[in-house]
Write a protein that holds these residues in place. Structure first.
Motif, PDB file in Angstrom:
ATOM      1  N   ILE A   2       0.850  -1.180   0.000  1.00 44.13           N
ATOM      2  CA  ILE A   2       0.000   0.000   0.000  1.00 44.13           C
ATOM      3  C   ILE A   2       0.889   1.234   0.000  1.00 44.13           C
ATOM      4  CG2 ILE A   2      -1.884   1.197   1.153  1.00 44.13           C
ATOM      5  CD1 ILE A   2      -2.590  -1.600   0.125  1.00 44.13           C
ATOM      6  N   LYS A   3       0.790   2.029  -1.036  1.00 43.95           N
ATOM      7  CA  LYS A   3       1.652   3.199  -1.184  1.00 43.95           C
ATOM      8  C   LYS A   3       0.887   4.518  -1.144  1.00 43.95           C
ATOM      9  CE  LYS A   3       5.378   0.751  -1.646  1.00 43.95           C
ATOM     10  NZ  LYS A   3       6.393   0.749  -0.554  1.00 43.95           N
ATOM     11  N   LYS A   4      -0.458   4.456  -1.203  1.00 48.14           N
ATOM     12  CA  LYS A   4      -1.247   5.684  -1.253  1.00 48.14           C
ATOM     13  C   LYS A   4      -2.221   5.745  -0.082  1.00 48.14           C
ATOM     14  CE  LYS A   4      -1.126   5.949  -6.320  1.00 48.14           C
ATOM     15  NZ  LYS A   4      -1.936   5.961  -7.571  1.00 48.14           N
ATOM     16  N   ALA A   5      -2.494   6.973   0.367  1.00 47.65           N
ATOM     17  CA  ALA A   5      -3.451   7.158   1.449  1.00 47.65           C
ATOM     18  C   ALA A   5      -4.158   8.494   1.284  1.00 47.65           C
ATOM     19  CB  ALA A   5      -2.757   7.094   2.804  1.00 47.65           C
ATOM     20  N   ILE A   6      -5.383   8.543   1.788  1.00 47.23           N
ATOM     21  CA  ILE A   6      -6.193   9.753   1.787  1.00 47.23           C
ATOM     22  C   ILE A   6      -6.447  10.174   3.231  1.00 47.23           C
ATOM     23  CG2 ILE A   6      -8.454  10.729   1.211  1.00 47.23           C
ATOM     24  CD1 ILE A   6      -8.576   8.811  -1.162  1.00 47.23           C
ATOM     25  N   ILE A   7      -6.279  11.473   3.508  1.00 50.89           N
ATOM     26  CA  ILE A   7      -6.623  12.034   4.806  1.00 50.89           C
ATOM     27  C   ILE A   7      -7.725  13.075   4.584  1.00 50.89           C
ATOM     28  CG2 ILE A   7      -5.853  13.369   6.808  1.00 50.89           C
ATOM     29  CD1 ILE A   7      -3.080  12.247   6.445  1.00 50.89           C
ATOM     30  N   PRO A   8      -8.968  12.760   4.927  1.00 50.51           N
ATOM     31  CA  PRO A   8     -10.044  13.750   4.789  1.00 50.51           C
ATOM     32  C   PRO A   8      -9.958  14.769   5.929  1.00 50.51           C
ATOM     33  CG  PRO A   8     -10.875  11.480   4.762  1.00 50.51           C
ATOM     34  CD  PRO A   8      -9.487  11.453   5.308  1.00 50.51           C
ATOM     35  N   ALA A   9      -9.756  16.041   5.575  1.00 57.38           N
ATOM     36  CA  ALA A   9      -9.569  17.078   6.591  1.00 57.38           C
ATOM     37  C   ALA A   9     -10.366  18.332   6.242  1.00 57.38           C
ATOM     38  CB  ALA A   9      -8.089  17.409   6.736  1.00 57.38           C
ATOM     39  N   ALA A  10     -11.554  18.147   5.675  1.00 53.58           N
ATOM     40  CA  ALA A  10     -12.331  19.299   5.213  1.00 53.58           C
ATOM     41  C   ALA A  10     -13.494  19.647   6.137  1.00 53.58           C
ATOM     42  CB  ALA A  10     -12.870  19.029   3.798  1.00 53.58           C
ATOM     43  N   GLY A  11     -13.687  18.890   7.208  1.00 53.05           N
ATOM     44  CA  GLY A  11     -14.849  19.097   8.071  1.00 53.05           C
ATOM     45  C   GLY A  11     -14.785  20.400   8.860  1.00 53.05           C
ATOM     46  N   PHE A  12     -15.942  20.809   9.376  1.00 57.12           N
ATOM     47  CA  PHE A  12     -16.033  22.054  10.136  1.00 57.12           C
ATOM     48  C   PHE A  12     -15.522  21.928  11.569  1.00 57.12           C
ATOM     49  CE2 PHE A  12     -19.394  23.043   6.935  1.00 57.12           C
ATOM     50  CZ  PHE A  12     -18.845  24.220   6.464  1.00 57.12           C
ATOM     51  N   PRO A 121      -4.929  -0.133  -4.444  1.00 50.90           N
ATOM     52  CA  PRO A 121      -5.521  -0.130  -3.099  1.00 50.90           C
ATOM     53  C   PRO A 121      -4.967   1.061  -2.334  1.00 50.90           C
ATOM     54  CG  PRO A 121      -3.790  -1.776  -3.231  1.00 50.90           C
ATOM     55  CD  PRO A 121      -3.965  -1.241  -4.627  1.00 50.90           C
ATOM     56  N   PHE A 122      -5.715   1.510  -1.324  1.00 50.29           N
ATOM     57  CA  PHE A 122      -5.286   2.714  -0.608  1.00 50.29           C
ATOM     58  C   PHE A 122      -5.821   2.712   0.815  1.00 50.29           C
ATOM     59  CE2 PHE A 122      -9.401   3.537  -2.396  1.00 50.29           C
ATOM     60  CZ  PHE A 122     -10.054   4.386  -1.509  1.00 50.29           C
ATOM     61  N   ALA A 123      -5.184   3.505   1.648  1.00 50.91           N
ATOM     62  CA  ALA A 123      -5.601   3.665   3.034  1.00 50.91           C
ATOM     63  C   ALA A 123      -6.359   4.971   3.195  1.00 50.91           C
ATOM     64  CB  ALA A 123      -4.385   3.642   3.953  1.00 50.91           C
ATOM     65  N   VAL A 124      -7.200   5.018   4.213  1.00 48.75           N
ATOM     66  CA  VAL A 124      -7.865   6.254   4.631  1.00 48.75           C
ATOM     67  C   VAL A 124      -7.595   6.429   6.118  1.00 48.75           C
ATOM     68  CG1 VAL A 124     -10.059   7.465   4.941  1.00 48.75           C
ATOM     69  CG2 VAL A 124      -9.672   6.101   2.875  1.00 48.75           C
ATOM     70  N   LEU A 125      -7.086   7.598   6.493  1.00 51.03           N
ATOM     71  CA  LEU A 125      -6.791   7.898   7.886  1.00 51.03           C
ATOM     72  C   LEU A 125      -7.549   9.151   8.287  1.00 51.03           C
ATOM     73  CD1 LEU A 125      -3.872   7.032   6.333  1.00 51.03           C
ATOM     74  CD2 LEU A 125      -3.127   6.971   8.708  1.00 51.03           C
ATOM     75  N   LEU A 126      -8.439   9.043   9.249  1.00 57.38           N
ATOM     76  CA  LEU A 126      -9.182  10.204   9.717  1.00 57.38           C
ATOM     77  C   LEU A 126      -8.359  10.927  10.775  1.00 57.38           C
ATOM     78  CD1 LEU A 126     -12.858   8.923   9.988  1.00 57.38           C
ATOM     79  CD2 LEU A 126     -11.537   9.605   7.985  1.00 57.38           C
ATOM     80  N   PRO A 127      -8.146  12.233  10.609  1.00 57.89           N
ATOM     81  CA  PRO A 127      -7.268  12.948  11.533  1.00 57.89           C
ATOM     82  C   PRO A 127      -7.872  13.213  12.900  1.00 57.89           C
ATOM     83  CG  PRO A 127      -8.157  14.447   9.880  1.00 57.89           C
ATOM     84  CD  PRO A 127      -8.588  13.071   9.479  1.00 57.89           C
ATOM     85  N   ASP A 128      -9.175  12.917  13.081  1.00 53.77           N
ATOM     86  CA  ASP A 128      -9.765  13.002  14.424  1.00 53.77           C
ATOM     87  C   ASP A 128      -9.183  11.949  15.351  1.00 53.77           C
ATOM     88  OD1 ASP A 128     -11.337  15.020  13.551  1.00 53.77           O
ATOM     89  OD2 ASP A 128     -13.239  13.963  13.720  1.00 53.77           O
TER      90      ASP A 128
END
Length: 268
Positions: A2-12, A121-128
């Motif tokens: 796994i070489k790619k990941a997404i960090i969703p950080a757009a929330g209020f 394939p990719f990872a998702v990491l939530l910054p919370d």
């Protein structure tokens, strides 16, 4: 691998108002580092080489932080403070950004990375969720064995299960479950005491599933609904994450992590 990941950080960051009117929750300081840096370092330690951070127009502080500050670096050199250069070093990982124009949910944020992940394939990491331990590497290890979707889990007290997505599944071995369903925020009769936390590993099929998810009553695309769709035809596993997890949207957890890092620093 796994070489790619997404960090969703757009929330209020509504749980942390009013401070999040001006400061993104991902930039809350812990031992002089923003909380999102711990998530990025977790990804780097797990072998991730490319990150896509999903931001909104109010999250430019995140973009600025993971960039060179030429004025500061020049000042440190001229002031004979080169020893501090290590503190402003950028993580050794390629970081991309895209904006989520409207607050349309976590599922919508993840699917904005469709072109970024491509056929990988990719990872998702939530910054919370900040994890002191292996974190996403636990899921990568399972993927390397199964080549299937893997969801991060943690054990939660019965009275708190109503705040989480709770899994239903069959124990494969210690800490690993073959999932059959996720119940979002069950008010009663939760199927287990295992809650989904902010670590995921997906094959690209999740993107097609998210494209078919209808918005909920609030107009958001829920990631859980996409996961349920891929469960209908693909294997999906749940893995209890090793290490200690802190939810920085919780004031108690945020303070507890600061205290733990502070005590570790003083002992070393």
């Amino acid at each position: 691998m796994i070489k790619k990941a997404i960090i969703p950080a757009a929330g209020f960051g509504t749980r942390s108002l009013p401070i999040t009117k001006a400061i993104p929750k991902e930039m809350f300081p812990i031992n002089n580092r923003p909380s999102i840096q711990y998530v990025v370092e977790e990804a780097v330690s797990a072998g991730i080489e490319q990150l896509l951070i999903i931001v909104s127009r109010s999250k430019n502080l995140i973009v600025d932080y993971f960039d060179h500050s030429l004025e500061l670096e020049m000042f440190l050199q001229k002031a004979n403070k080169s020893s501090l250069m290590e503190k402003v070093k950028i993580p050794d990982i390629q970081i991309f950004y895209t904006r989520q124009p409207f607050a349309k949910g976590l599922g919508d944020a993840v699917r904005l990375g469709k072109d970024f992940v491509g056929d990988d394939p990719f990872a998702v990491l939530l910054p919370d969720d900040l994890i002191i331990g292996k974190g996403i590497k636990d899921l990568i290890d399972v993927y390397d064995e199964t080549h299937s979707h893997v969801i991060g889990l943690t054990e939660v007290e019965t009275e708190r299960l109503q705040n989480y997505g709770v899994i239903q599944g069959t124990l494969v071995r210690d800490g690993l479950y073959d999932l059959t369903n996720i119940i979002e925020k069950p008010k009663q009769n939760a199927p287990s005491n295992l809650a989904v936390i902010g670590r995921y590993l997906f094959t690209p099929e999740i993107m097609a599933a998210l494209d078919k998810v209808a918005p909920d009553r609030s107009g958001e695309i829920q990631l859980t609904d996409g996961i349920k769709r891929v469960m209908d035809k693909d294997k999906c596993y749940g893995k209890i994450i090793s290490g200690q997890r802190f939810d920085i949207g919780s004031e108690a957890d945020y303070i507890a992590m600061q205290m733990m890092i502070f005590n570790q620093k003083n002992k070393s």
